[in-house]
Design a protein around this motif. Structure first.
Motif: not given
Length: 81
Positions: A7-10, A68-79
């Motif tokens: 789950v990626l949170v954006l 998690d690093r990937f989601a961070g590129e859009w100011e998100g994170w992996r839950e």
């Protein structure tokens, strides 16, 4: 076969939709990830909603740290599950 999900949170829908497209390109994700609006408790305004990108990883080939690093590129994170 396992039922592993990530789950990626954006922060917004635009970011979530961009992430879905980028997942196909960068990670060769074949199955369509699911987009889910996650409204904050007590809020009806779409501006106060986070968007979740849920993707299945039955073969467990996706690295959680890399996602998690990937989601961070859009100011998100992996839950974490």
């Amino acid at each position: 076969m396992s039922d592993v999900r990530h789950v990626l949170v954006l922060p917004d829908r635009d970011a979530a939709e961009e992430v879905v497209e980028a997942l196909r390109e960068r990670f060769a994700v074949v199955e369509e990830p699911q987009l889910v609006r996650d409204a904050l408790a007590g809020e009806d305004d779409a501006e106060d909603a986070q968007w979740l990108v849920v993707l299945r990883d039955e073969e467990e080939r996706l690295d959680p740290g890399e996602l998690d690093r990937f989601a961070g590129e859009w100011e998100g994170w992996r839950e974490e599950p």
